[in-house]
Design a protein around this motif. Structure first.
Motif, PDB file in Angstrom:
ATOM      1  N   ASP A   1      19.004  28.200  35.519  1.00 39.62           N
ATOM      2  CA  ASP A   1      19.635  29.511  35.362  1.00 39.62           C
ATOM      3  C   ASP A   1      19.047  30.730  35.503  1.00 39.62           C
ATOM      4  OD1 ASP A   1      21.815  28.042  34.424  1.00 39.62           O
ATOM      5  OD2 ASP A   1      21.185  28.177  32.232  1.00 39.62           O
ATOM      6  N   ARG A   2      17.560  30.565  35.471  1.00 39.30           N
ATOM      7  CA  ARG A   2      16.823  31.722  35.758  1.00 39.30           C
ATOM      8  C   ARG A   2      16.730  32.012  37.445  1.00 39.30           C
ATOM      9  NH1 ARG A   2      11.454  32.519  32.301  1.00 39.30           N
ATOM     10  NH2 ARG A   2      11.465  34.398  33.738  1.00 39.30           N
ATOM     11  N   SER A   3      16.944  30.701  37.947  1.00 39.20           N
ATOM     12  CA  SER A   3      16.923  30.933  39.550  1.00 39.20           C
ATOM     13  C   SER A   3      18.501  31.630  40.148  1.00 39.20           C
ATOM     14  CB  SER A   3      16.725  29.593  40.206  1.00 39.20           C
ATOM     15  OG  SER A   3      17.815  29.081  41.239  1.00 39.20           O
ATOM     16  N   VAL A   4      19.536  31.197  39.277  1.00 39.20           N
ATOM     17  CA  VAL A   4      20.965  31.917  39.825  1.00 39.20           C
ATOM     18  C   VAL A   4      20.625  33.456  39.466  1.00 39.20           C
ATOM     19  CG1 VAL A   4      23.295  32.300  38.920  1.00 39.20           C
ATOM     20  CG2 VAL A   4      22.172  29.945  39.036  1.00 39.20           C
ATOM     21  N   ALA A   5      20.177  33.867  38.375  1.00 42.49           N
ATOM     22  CA  ALA A   5      19.962  35.040  38.058  1.00 42.49           C
ATOM     23  C   ALA A   5      19.323  35.914  38.907  1.00 42.49           C
ATOM     24  CB  ALA A   5      19.406  35.582  36.519  1.00 42.49           C
ATOM     25  N   GLU A   6      18.215  35.355  39.398  1.00 40.63           N
ATOM     26  CA  GLU A   6      17.067  35.729  40.431  1.00 40.63           C
ATOM     27  C   GLU A   6      17.748  36.171  41.542  1.00 40.63           C
ATOM     28  OE1 GLU A   6      13.118  34.029  41.505  1.00 40.63           O
ATOM     29  OE2 GLU A   6      13.278  34.253  39.495  1.00 40.63           O
TER      30      GLU A   6
END
Ligand SMILES: [Fe+2]
Length: 140
Positions: free
Chosen positions: A124-129
């Motif tokens: 999820d953090r990679s999507v937001a990034e």
């Protein structure tokens, strides 16, 4: 064990973060219900409550990924499908047993809480990034 929204779970995407807080809340309600006097019925209800929001949340995240043409969409969706499978396995456990057994609680801790932490911190953090980079950096 209870789930906790700690700093390393923050994705900086407000929508995702607020939905994750709600999910954590529902996971904890499930664990609380396992200690109820009528634990079987309570756990079936709270698992259903968690399941509903999980489907809603994964849908929102997948929609967002399509919108931003996120390249890791397929792999991410597969993770979500695996989690949904865990929820139905938990449901089967509850239906078959007298109530939420220690094995059930252990599975919630291992396959729900820990999965959730790992999933948010990685996927999820990679999507937001990616979304952030796309909006703030013309190179993507
Ligand atoms: Fe996700």
């Amino acid at each position: 064990m209870r789930a906790e929204f700690s700093e390393n779970l923050i994705t900086r995407n407000e929508l995702i973060d607020s939905q994750h807080r709600e999910l954590i809340d529902r996971i904890n309600k499930l664990l609380d219900s396992c200690e109820d006097s009528d634990a079987k019925l309570a756990a079936i209800k709270t698992l259903d409550y968690l399941s509903d929001y999980t489907v809603f949340h994964f849908g929102a995240e997948e929609e967002l990924q399509k919108e931003i043409e996120y390249p890791g969409y397929e792999a991410h969706k597969e993770q979500h499908e695996n989690f949904k499978k865990t929820i139905s396995e938990l449901d089967e456990m509850l239906q078959e047993e007298e109530g939420p057994s220690p094995a059930f609680v252990k599975k919630v801790e291992e396959n729900v809480i820990k999965w959730f932490y790992t999933h948010i911190e990685g996927f999820d953090r990679s999507v937001a990034e990616y979304k952030f980079m796309r909006e703030h950096d013309g190179r993507l």
